[in-house]
Design an enzyme around this catalytic site. Structure first.
Site, short mmCIF file in Angstrom:
data_model
loop_
_atom_site.label_atom_id
_atom_site.label_comp_id
_atom_site.label_asym_id
_atom_site.label_seq_id
_atom_site.Cartn_x
_atom_site.Cartn_y
_atom_site.Cartn_z
CE LYS A 140 42.36 28.17 40.43
NZ LYS A 140 42.30 28.39 38.97
CD GLU A 169 51.29 40.89 45.79
OE1 GLU A 169 50.97 42.09 45.65
OE2 GLU A 169 52.44 40.52 46.10
CB CYS A 205 47.63 44.21 39.22
SG CYS A 205 49.36 43.79 39.33
CD GLU A 254 42.10 46.16 38.35
OE1 GLU A 254 41.33 45.31 38.81
OE2 GLU A 254 43.34 46.10 38.46
P1 NAD Z 1 40.31 36.56 39.46
O1 NAD Z 1 40.30 37.12 40.80
O2 NAD Z 1 39.01 36.34 38.78
O3 NAD Z 1 41.01 35.14 39.43
C1 NAD Z 1 42.30 34.93 39.94
C2 NAD Z 1 42.45 33.47 40.29
O4 NAD Z 1 41.55 33.13 41.32
C3 NAD Z 1 42.18 32.48 39.16
O5 NAD Z 1 43.08 31.41 39.28
C4 NAD Z 1 40.77 32.02 39.45
O6 NAD Z 1 40.52 30.72 38.97
C5 NAD Z 1 40.75 32.03 40.95
N1 NAD Z 1 39.42 32.26 41.51
C6 NAD Z 1 38.42 33.00 41.01
N2 NAD Z 1 37.37 32.99 41.84
C7 NAD Z 1 37.74 32.25 42.91
C8 NAD Z 1 37.09 31.88 44.11
N3 NAD Z 1 35.85 32.29 44.38
N4 NAD Z 1 37.77 31.12 44.97
C9 NAD Z 1 39.02 30.72 44.71
N5 NAD Z 1 39.68 31.02 43.59
C10 NAD Z 1 39.04 31.78 42.69
O7 NAD Z 1 41.25 37.52 38.65
P2 NAD Z 1 41.70 37.45 37.14
O8 NAD Z 1 40.52 37.91 36.35
O9 NAD Z 1 42.31 36.15 36.80
O10 NAD Z 1 42.88 38.54 37.15
C11 NAD Z 1 42.62 39.89 37.03
C12 NAD Z 1 42.72 40.60 38.37
O11 NAD Z 1 43.92 40.29 39.06
C13 NAD Z 1 42.73 42.09 38.23
O12 NAD Z 1 41.83 42.69 39.13
C14 NAD Z 1 44.14 42.50 38.58
O13 NAD Z 1 44.27 43.77 39.08
C15 NAD Z 1 44.53 41.46 39.57
N6 NAD Z 1 45.98 41.28 39.63
C16 NAD Z 1 46.69 41.74 40.70
C17 NAD Z 1 48.05 41.60 40.76
C18 NAD Z 1 48.83 42.10 41.94
O14 NAD Z 1 49.96 41.73 42.09
N7 NAD Z 1 48.29 42.92 42.81
C19 NAD Z 1 48.72 40.96 39.73
C20 NAD Z 1 48.00 40.51 38.65
C21 NAD Z 1 46.62 40.65 38.62
#
Ligand code: NAD
Ligand code: MN
Length: 799
Positions: free
Chosen positions: A196, A271, A305, A403
């Site tokens: 997804k 991650e 990230c 962050e």
């Molecule tokens: P997010 O956590 O809001 O969303 C990530 C994904 O999860 C999206 O597909 C979203 O639709 C889904 N999602 C959101 N809430 C959910 C829930 N309650 N249940 C299931 N799925 C859900 O993050 P974002 O805003 O898309 O990305 C930014 C964040 O991701 C930052 O904090 C960044 O540090 C982190 N990130 C980490 C890595 C890593 O490898 N460690 C890589 C990229 C981004």
């Protein structure tokens, strides 16, 4: 041209616009009527309830790029069913056959590289320079690399198999790259997936689906792309079929998913976020370090990230460094992401833009000084932000801890390397770190001491499929890429492959026979082992250990919260020097234990027999097995060090297997001695410190304490508690913020409780879900992998 005109031209000499053509990408969008279904079972399937949402171009007044299917329960079910149906066939193919598909995917993406790059820029807002030179090439490399693991898996991962369907949820900052990091290892290993993408960046996933369908002709159901929002994500990870959920996103949502899957037996790879330090020493090559900062925090507008978002500069060079940095910042160009001359594009979405701006305000309010280059002008009509620098920041400031996930750098200073390490580790996160020094001793010493999954020396933001990526602490667990990443998409092959030793004797509970019992042990005064000393229980509580037939065997101490706190404090205190201790020393201690167990085998055996009701022979056999296991981990102490993997470019990546830290353990209720040693010995061999709570077989634990006390194991490295209800103590350990992992071998309910409690600091968990573990045939490798996490240190050479 007159002179004046010429000189004014030279003064303002700048790059003219150089936009990349959108034509072919737009054509592709149009070929789908700019409206997309889910990609399920090798076909485009419209959403069952007919709902769609829009994805926009964040750089162009929120221009709608396409309408996207909104995944509902029926769609999730259909996608999972398709993956489930495809799994037996896909996993039964030879590794070579799967390798050919991965190779074909890599080739097909390469063929359409430019369309992918433009599409990613349009949907995400990041500059084409990055999508063209980084995102897409790294994606291609990932599929090539994992074709190799598919090819060699039967040899290289003997005793492992794919687990089935994997549910995958990814964020918007690297939509295509995260997709590749998730899909490539999973399908190489023989799993099938439902992925997804993020709501705001689904397009490159859909273009790939189109290519899988029409060009690669990947068998239906192996990869399913299900679009939707967080509700779709929730239904996906909650679905009972997937054996594993892999998630990249915020730590906040990671917690929600950990909690939501607690007790479900699902494996997780997390991650999560970061607040990675970028450490500049006074002996660094400053020009390179400045370029490093630019790459570290303004790459992808800081929505990375592992962004080097905390600049730690040695005090002596601070003013000079900041001056140079400001000069360089003034040269950054912010604008149309499709313009090849742009350094920075747009923030991905309105919500994120708002969040970043709010944090900037917080920074100013807390007294830090904000600076933005005056001459950098952001275009109107998009979510643009200029590069931003904060100085006069205190370590406790919100902007130094949280962050920001935007183009905002915060600066702190340090005086000594020790202070740099302390500041670097002053965060809940542990994703990455960048270290700048021309002195190899300093660089490597700091690399070793900073708690993070990836360390870049004199470099930053480097990625390669051969080097696993993932976090320490609240940045998550599990790895993507490298050999280490493959273990995370595999499960152990069925128990058909038991070690020969397991046939030598039957499990004790199956053996009837002599009930010789040891002399009653009641009169011994048992205490806890905390910080190398025998300690009385805080509340002077105790409980009785009885034989299966109800005879009183011993009275032992009852641990409470306070005892746990003391034990964890001792374990934490002992960790730094144990971590630096020689593997040779750790091996010697384990050999010494083995020798002692042999010498005192009768004492141990009689304890085992009395508590379990097994025969003395069976108990002696267990002692013998335990001695062998101790030899095993004594052997591995200096042989499970890590791995060097070849990456692109002039760099060595040294993958160190480092300890997880302080491990809280709830002892198993089977194989009193073998079970205990099977978890303690590998943990110690890999230089973790432990707090163990024993319940049912507390006598054996206390017998072991006597051996521990006579060995050279430093105080606090191993702490032993006993409790009548060890599950309750396991919960306290799982909640404790200073415990890095919880291993709990109790009831299924207690496993769930431990997993739920682990979210406080996102500690790693290993639970038995109420199942008996066969401690006789458990693989040493599994125990060693549980006891370690990989830190990859990137070391450059040459120029
Ligand atoms: P997010 O956590 O809001 O969303 C990530 C994904 O999860 C999206 O597909 C979203 O639709 C889904 N999602 C959101 N809430 C959910 C829930 N309650 N249940 C299931 N799925 C859900 O993050 P974002 O805003 O898309 O990305 C930014 C964040 O991701 C930052 O904090 C960044 O540090 C982190 N990130 C980490 C890595 C890593 O490898 N460690 C890589 C990229 C981004
Ligand atoms: Mn978008």
């Amino acid at each position: 041209m007159d002179k004046e005109k010429l000189s004014s031209l030279i003064d303002t000499l700048d790059y003219g616009p150089a936009p990349e053509s959108e034509a072919r990408t737009r054509e592709w969008l149009k070929s789908h009527g700019s409206k997309f279904s889910h990609y399920i079972d090798g076909a485009w399937q419209p959403p069952k309830n007919g709902g769609y949402f829009k994805t926009i171009n964040p750089a162009k007044s929120e221009e709608v790029l396409a309408e996207i299917a909104l995944g509902t329960k029926e769609d999730v079910d259909a996608a999972i069913a398709a993956a489930q149906k495809a799994f037996p066939v896909w996993s039964a193919q030879s590794g070579h056959e799967r390798a050919r598909y991965l190779y074909a995917i890599a080739r097909a993406i390469a063929k359409h590289a430019r369309v992918f790059a433009v599409l990613e820029s349009l949907d995400n807002g990041k500059p084409i320079r990055e999508t063209r030179d980084i995102d897409v090439p790294v994606v291609i490399r990932h599929f090539y690399y994992h074709a190799g693991w598919a090819q060699t898996m039967e040899r290289e991962f003997l005793g492992y198999r794919p687990g089935g369907v994997i549910a995958q949820i990814i964020p918007w900052n690297f939509p295509f790259l995260m997709l590749a990091w998730k899909i490539a290892p999973a399908i190489a290993a023989g799993n099938t997936v439902v992925i997804k993408p993020s709501k705001s960046t689904p397009l490159t996933a859909l273009l790939l689906a189109d290519i899988l369908l029409n060009e690669v002709k990947l068998p239906p159901g192996v990869v399913n792309v299900l679009t939707g929002d967080s509700r779709t994500g929730t239904m996906l990870y909650e679905h009972p079929v997937p054996w594993k959920v892999t998630f990249t996103g915020s730590t906040e949502v990671g917690r929600v998913i950990r909690k939501g899957t607690a007790g479900s037996r699902k494996h997780l790879t997390m991650e999560l976020g970061g607040k990675s330090p970028f450490i500049v020493f006074d002996n660094a090559d400053l020009d390179s370090a400045i370029e490093g900062v630019v790459n570290g925090i303004w790459f992808n507008e800081g929505q990375v990230c592992c962004a080097g978002s905390r600049l730690l500069v040695q005090e002596s060079i601070h003013d000079d460094f900041i001056k140079r940095l400001k000069r360089r910042m003034s040269k950054l160009r912010v604008g149309n992401p499709l313009d090849k001359a742009m350094d920075m594009g747009a923030i991905n979405n309105a919500e994120q833009l708002k969040k970043i701006k709010e944090l900037m305000e917080v920074g100013k309010k807390e007294g830090a000084v904000m600076w933005q280059p005056e001459n950098v002008v952001c275009p109107k009509g998009g979510f643009f932000l200029p590069p931003t620098l904060f100085t006069n920041v205190e370590p406790s400031h919100t902007i130094a801890q949280d962050e920001i996930f935007g183009p905002v750098l915060v600066t702190l200073t340090f005086r000594t390397p020790a202070e740099a390490v302390q500041l670097a580790n002053n965060t809940r996160y542990g994703l990455a770190a960048s270290i700048w020094s021309q002195d190899i001793d300093t660089a490597m010493d700091v690399a070793r001491k900073v708690k993070a999954g990836t360390i870049w020396i004199n470099s930053t933001n480097l990625f390669d499929a051969a080097a696993g990526f993932g976090g320490y602490r609240e940045s998550g667990y599990g790895r993507e890429g490298g050999r280490e990443g493959m273990y995370d998409v595999l499960v152990e092959a069925d128990h058909g492959t038991q070690s020969p030793s397991s046939h030598q004797s039957l499990p004790q509970d199956k053996i009837a026979g002599r009930k010789e019992r040891a002399a009653t042990q009641i009169d011994r005064t048992y205490r806890f082992l905390i910080g190398g000393k025998l300690a009385r229980p805080d509340q002077a509580g105790s409980f009785s250990i009885t034989s299966p037939s109800g005879d009183l065997l011993a009275v032992v101490g009852e641990a409470n919260r306070k005892d746990v706190r003391n034990a964890v404090e001792a374990a934490r205190g002992a960790f730094p020097s144990w971590f630096e201790s020689a593997a040779h020393l750790r091996a010697q201690i384990l050999y010494f234990w083995a020798e002692n167990l042999s010498n005192e085998k009768d004492r141990f055996a009689s304890g085992i027999a009395a508590q379990t009701g097994c025969t003395l022979d069976a108990a002696l056999d267990e002692v013998g097995q335990t001695v062998s296991r101790l030899f095993d981990f004594a052997a591995y102490a200096d042989k499970f060090g890590g791995l060097v993997q070849p990456v692109l470019g002039r760099r060595l990546v040294v993958g160190l297997r480092e300890p997880v830290g302080v491990i809280g353990m709830r002892a198993p209720d089977e194989s009193p001695l073998l079970g205990l040693i099977s978890i303690v010995a590998p943990a110690l061999a890999m230089s973790n410190t432990v707090v163990i709570v024993a319940g049912r077989y507390a006598i054996t634990a206390m017998d072991l304490v006597q051996v521990i006390q006579h060995s050279d194991v430093p105080a606090g490295v191993i702490n032993v508690l006993t409790a009548q209800n060890p599950d309750a103590i396991a919960k306290v350990l799982a909640e404790h913020e200073d415990v890095d992992a919880i291993w709990s071998f109790g009831s299924s309910e207690s496993s769930k409780v431990a997993e739920e409690a682990s979210i406080s600091n996102m500690k790693q968990t290993w639970v038995s879900d109420g199942e008996q573990i066969d401690w006789r045939s458990i693989k040493s490798e599994k125990l060693l992998l549980k006891s370690t996490q990989v830190k990859n240190i990137w070391v450059p050479y040459g120029v």
